[in-house]
Design an enzyme around this catalytic site. Structure first.
Site, mmCIF file in Angstrom:
data_model
loop_
_atom_site.group_PDB
_atom_site.id
_atom_site.type_symbol
_atom_site.label_atom_id
_atom_site.label_comp_id
_atom_site.label_asym_id
_atom_site.label_seq_id
_atom_site.Cartn_x
_atom_site.Cartn_y
_atom_site.Cartn_z
ATOM 1 N N ALA A 66 0.752 -1.215 0.016
ATOM 2 C CA ALA A 66 0.073 0.021 -0.039
ATOM 3 C C ALA A 66 0.767 1.211 -0.157
ATOM 4 O O ALA A 66 2.239 1.216 0.033
ATOM 5 C CB ALA A 66 -1.083 -0.032 1.155
ATOM 6 N N HIS A 67 0.274 2.309 0.015
ATOM 7 C CA HIS A 67 0.817 3.793 -0.140
ATOM 8 C C HIS A 67 1.750 3.966 1.089
ATOM 9 O O HIS A 67 1.596 3.614 2.384
ATOM 10 C CB HIS A 67 -0.092 4.732 -0.377
ATOM 11 C CG HIS A 67 -1.190 4.731 0.664
ATOM 12 N ND1 HIS A 67 -2.412 4.901 0.500
ATOM 13 C CD2 HIS A 67 -1.212 5.151 1.976
ATOM 14 C CE1 HIS A 67 -3.247 5.104 1.422
ATOM 15 N NE2 HIS A 67 -2.442 5.230 2.491
ATOM 16 N N ASN A 68 2.798 4.466 0.828
ATOM 17 C CA ASN A 68 4.080 5.063 1.613
ATOM 18 C C ASN A 68 4.656 3.836 2.426
ATOM 19 O O ASN A 68 5.263 4.076 3.635
ATOM 20 C CB ASN A 68 3.271 5.940 3.034
ATOM 21 C CG ASN A 68 2.391 7.357 2.208
ATOM 22 O OD1 ASN A 68 2.852 7.672 1.531
ATOM 23 N ND2 ASN A 68 1.323 7.651 2.967
#
Length: 326
Positions: A247-249
């Site tokens: 997922a993001h980050n």
């Protein structure tokens, strides 16, 4: 945050602008300096705006250098006193709105491709398969091989000696040298970041990138989301099996191994030499130390220190897990 891929719609806004956008008053704040950009609370600099709504980031709030921070009233006491606060019942959604003012196109994936001629790559000994589309803005290193039906959108840099399988889609990503991506994988799309306000879904802007460092291998049908405010990073020599969701980050260290059908939720940081068994789920905003081993089908919902071996749901030390099975 010195964004390379998304052009700002505004060079700056002021504190007064922010208050007007969020429909808030702040009589005690006379600071109306220019706010040049948005950023996360850890990396925010002077003349930037950030948000704070989670005590997992208490230390970052204490040393925050942003000019302005949108913050929950119940945790404002943890925020650096030099930062101008804006009290909010939902700092995350209010921050979404400010990011969107700066970067209105960052909430969505851009499907437009300004097609580059394959002839541009002949001198670099780049092989491109049938029906592949490459945006003119893409940069590709020498001796890279690209399969059939590949789409390389805008804002992509691919290093030397890479192998990109068929039916791969890449956008908003920087890939190092000697990277292998197997067929069917998607890299750089917006993540699963949104919230609800008045029965309406509010999409979180994603202005970060995916950075895949040298000598990484990524299996088939994986999805790696670009960062929202920081970059998603896959460290050197890390190997990712098929059907893995990142997922993001998320930041993954060097020499890690992640087995099939595992999922890592947003903003989790994973150290070096970590081994993750198949079908493992790791919650968001966690810290996984170096040299950690996580058994297959585990559910990780808390931080793990260096050199630990864990398994189960919730994941616990392997000794405790085996004792519970007796």
């Amino acid at each position: 945050m010195n964004n390379l891929f998304f052009k700002k719609a505004k060079k700056f806004i002021t504190l007064k602008d922010v208050l007007n956008i969020l429909n808030k008053s702040n009589k005690n704040n006379t600071n109306n300096n220019k706010l040049l950009d948005v950023n996360n609370i850890k990396e925010a600099k002077s003349n930037e705006i950030t948000f704070f709504n989670n005590l997992n980031y208490e230390k970052d709030a204490k040393y925050c250098k942003a000019s302005v921070c949108i913050v929950s009233e119940n945790i404002i006491k943890y925020l650096n006193k030099n930062v101008t606060p804006i009290i909010s019942k939902n700092p995350l959604i209010d921050f979404y709105k400010i990011v969107t003012i700066f970067y209105p196109e960052s909430c969505f994936d851009n499907e437009k491709i300004n097609i580059s001629s394959k002839n541009n790559f002949l001198k670099k000994n780049i092989i491109i398969g049938d029906n592949s589309l490459i945006d003119k803005s893409a940069k590709i290193g020498n001796n890279t091989k690209i399969g059939n039906n590949v789409i390389i959108k805008s804002n992509v840099h691919i290093g030397k000696n890479c192998i990109i399988g068929s039916n791969v889609i890449i956008e908003n990503s920087l890939l190092g040298d000697n990277v292998i991506i197997k067929s069917g994988t998607l890299i750089g799309q917006t993540g699963f970041g949104f919230n609800f306000e008045k029965k309406k879904r509010v999409k979180f802007p994603h202005i970060g990138r995916v950075i895949v460092e040298n000598n990484v291998q990524i299996g088939s049908f994986c999805t790696i989301d670009r960062g929202s405010l920081t970059d998603t990073v896959i460290g050197e020599f890390t190997s990712i099996d098929n059907q893995v969701q990142i997922a993001h980050n998320v930041k993954i260290g060097n020499f890690c191994m992640i087995a099939a059908q595992s999922g890592i939720a947003g903003s989790t940081i994973i150290g070096n030499d970590v081994k993750i068994g198949g079908q493992t789920g790791i919650s968001g905003h966690l810290s996984i130390g170096n040299n950690v081993k996580i058994g297959g089908k585990s559910g990780v919902i808390a931080d793990i220190k260096d050199n630990q071996i864990v398994m189960g749901y919730p994941a616990k030390s392997i000794r405790d897990f085996l004792t519970d099975q007796k």
